[in-house]
Design an enzyme around this catalytic site. Structure first.
Site, mmCIF file in Angstrom:
data_model
loop_
_atom_site.group_PDB
_atom_site.id
_atom_site.type_symbol
_atom_site.label_atom_id
_atom_site.label_comp_id
_atom_site.label_asym_id
_atom_site.label_seq_id
_atom_site.Cartn_x
_atom_site.Cartn_y
_atom_site.Cartn_z
ATOM 1 N N LYS A 1 0.807 -1.214 0.000
ATOM 2 C CA LYS A 1 0.000 0.000 0.000
ATOM 3 C C LYS A 1 0.848 1.277 0.000
ATOM 4 C CE LYS A 1 -3.871 -2.288 0.149
ATOM 5 N NZ LYS A 1 -3.422 -3.671 0.340
ATOM 6 N N ASN A 2 0.170 2.419 -0.070
ATOM 7 C CA ASN A 2 0.866 3.716 -0.106
ATOM 8 C C ASN A 2 1.652 3.969 1.181
ATOM 9 O OD1 ASN A 2 -1.299 3.595 -2.011
ATOM 10 N ND2 ASN A 2 -1.121 5.791 -2.342
#
Length: 464
Positions: free
Chosen positions: A227-228
């Site tokens: 994920k980010n």
């Protein structure tokens, strides 16, 4: 291009170097984790009613950070700092860290008193945990079709699928895209339904001036490695409701041991012994990563914008990007596209196989539509008695069934292409390799159009 012979036909691959987004790790993060290791501070949660617990359980995340307790029902210093920083970034009162976004979705659903006999509506196009988190709360997911352009829930399909048992809608912000969230929120308000945002892929992303994850009664983010924001595993629940926050904190950490004879039934319900706690080591990584989120999101935005512009300028006849409903504040988890198989006369699976052989990883759909999982097809989750679908509290008129969802099926089986490698440490140069991959495909268009489709497997990297 001098050598257009495809790697799948024995040519030289475009890339032999590893090609993926990676966790952003700094010396500061390493030193922070080392410090916790030296201190022996691996976790500071305590799942019992230590003095003062009832006085602090409803505090806002910014207030919790200032607690001096070394051990607490609300976790240690790193956990509380992460929660405070997350709340500050997303302008929300409460952030509750958990050990995964899957746990977070389940806790949020249960905190909203949704359970046996209740339905939660969601898209079939997501990682499996979006739907199974509903079952983990003893509720039942009802699938509605997606919008073929945004890859997110279709408001029209949602409207048609609401029943007397529907209690909430779970919009899934696929690849970080909100879709037509405004219309979903409007339907929920009109029908008196709760909204739980699956915002796993959207940290720090705005939609119409407000952060995704903060539109619903609760929103849930993922800290899973791709994920980010990457801590390895983990998740964050956000809400502006004190009541929901208290329930989430109880569900997260053995709340059954904390409620007492004076606690109202609403607090006791669903506090049944879950342990969804995030450890200090992962929280410390999250604290440090948040300081770099704007820059990390900017890298994703720049790579994505460049990639889309180049691909559409050269291959727009056959390649259509996911329609983003907030393009000025979009930092994608994955760059998503639709491949026009019929128009190009090359099957999507062949395109994916060619790109992979060239050293360019690509997802050709999710692992399978969530609605295709045997537990939904056979309506078997708990035991062998069709629970929770057979629950006497379930009042749906007629048997539970999975509707035809032609848009989701078309996207999954024929069109979707997704590139995970738009984040750090990838650059514009790396995006050009994806473009070169499609150039090789176009240079071999005639021969590829005659190739049989052999691959059925979807390479999919995600998590909740």
């Amino acid at each position: 291009m001098k050598n257009n012979r495809l790697a799948i036909h024995g040519g030289k691959p475009l890339r032999t170097r590893e090609f993926r987004s990676k966790p952003f790790i700094t010396k500061e993060m390493i030193d922070g984790v080392k410090s916790l290791m030296r201190e022996g501070r691996l976790t500071r949660f305590i799942g019992s009613p230590v003095p003062g617990t009832h006085e602090i359980i409803g505090l806002k995340s910014s207030e919790v950070e200032g607690l001096t307790n070394s051990v607490s029902f609300l976790g240690g210093a790193s956990v509380r700092k992460l929660e405070s920083k997350w709340s500050g970034l997303h302008k929300v009162d409460y952030s509750i860290s958990v050990n995964s976004a899957t746990s977070g979705l389940t806790a949020a659903i249960m905190a909203l008193n949704i359970g046996p006999g209740d339905e939660v509506m969601c898209s079939p196009f997501s990682f499996t945990a979006s739907a199974t988190s509903i079952v983990l709360a003893n509720a039942i997911p009802v699938f509605a079709d997606i919008d073929l352009d945004t890859f997110c829930l279709s408001p029209e399909a949602v409207e048609k699928s609401i029943t007397q048992s529907t209690k909430a809608i779970m919009p899934i912000h696929w690849n970080g895209n909100a879709g037509n969230l405004g219309a979903i929120i409007s339907i929920a308000k009109r029908k008196g339904l709760k909204v739980i945002e699956d915002a796993a892929q959207t940290p720090g992303i705005l939609y119409k001036g407000k952060f995704l994850g903060t539109y619903g009664d609760a929103g849930v983010f993922s800290l899973n490695e791709p994920k980010n924001v990457m801590t390895g595993e983990g998740g964050i629940i956000v809400t502006n409701s004190k009541e929901i926050a208290i329930k989430c904190r109880l569900i997260r950490n053995h709340g059954e041991a904390v409620v007492n004879e004076n606690s109202p039934d609403d607090l006791v319900a669903n506090a049944i012994g879950y342990n969804f706690r995030l450890v200090e080591l992962l929280a410390e990584i999250g604290v440090a990563q948040l300081d770099h989120l704007n820059n990390l999101n900017k890298i994703r935005e720049e790579n994505y914008t460049y990639l889309v512009k180049k691909l559409i300028s050269e291959f727009g006849e056959y390649l259509k990007p996911q329609k983003i409903t907030h393009p000025k504040s979009y930092s994608p988890y994955t760059a998503g596209f639709r491949w026009m198989s019929k128009k190009s006369k090359i099957h999507r699976n062949i395109v994916a196989d060619v790109l992979r052989a060239e050293g360019i990883p690509v997802a050709s759909g999710v692992a399978r539509l969530m609605s295709d999982n045997p537990l939904f097809q056979r309506q078997l989750a708990y035991g062998k008695d069709h629970c929770p679908f057979s629950c006497h509290l379930y009042k749906r008129r007629g048997k539970y069934s999975i509707p035809d969802m032609p848009n989701a099926r078309r996207l999954q089986d024929e069109e979707y292409l997704g590139f995970f490698q738009v984040g750090w440490p990838n650059t514009i140069k790396d995006m050009n390799d994806i473009v070169k991959g499609f150039r090789k495909i176009m240079a071999n268009k005639d021969s590829l159009s005659r190739m049989p489709v052999l691959s059925k497997a979807n390479i999919f990297t995600s998590g909740r």
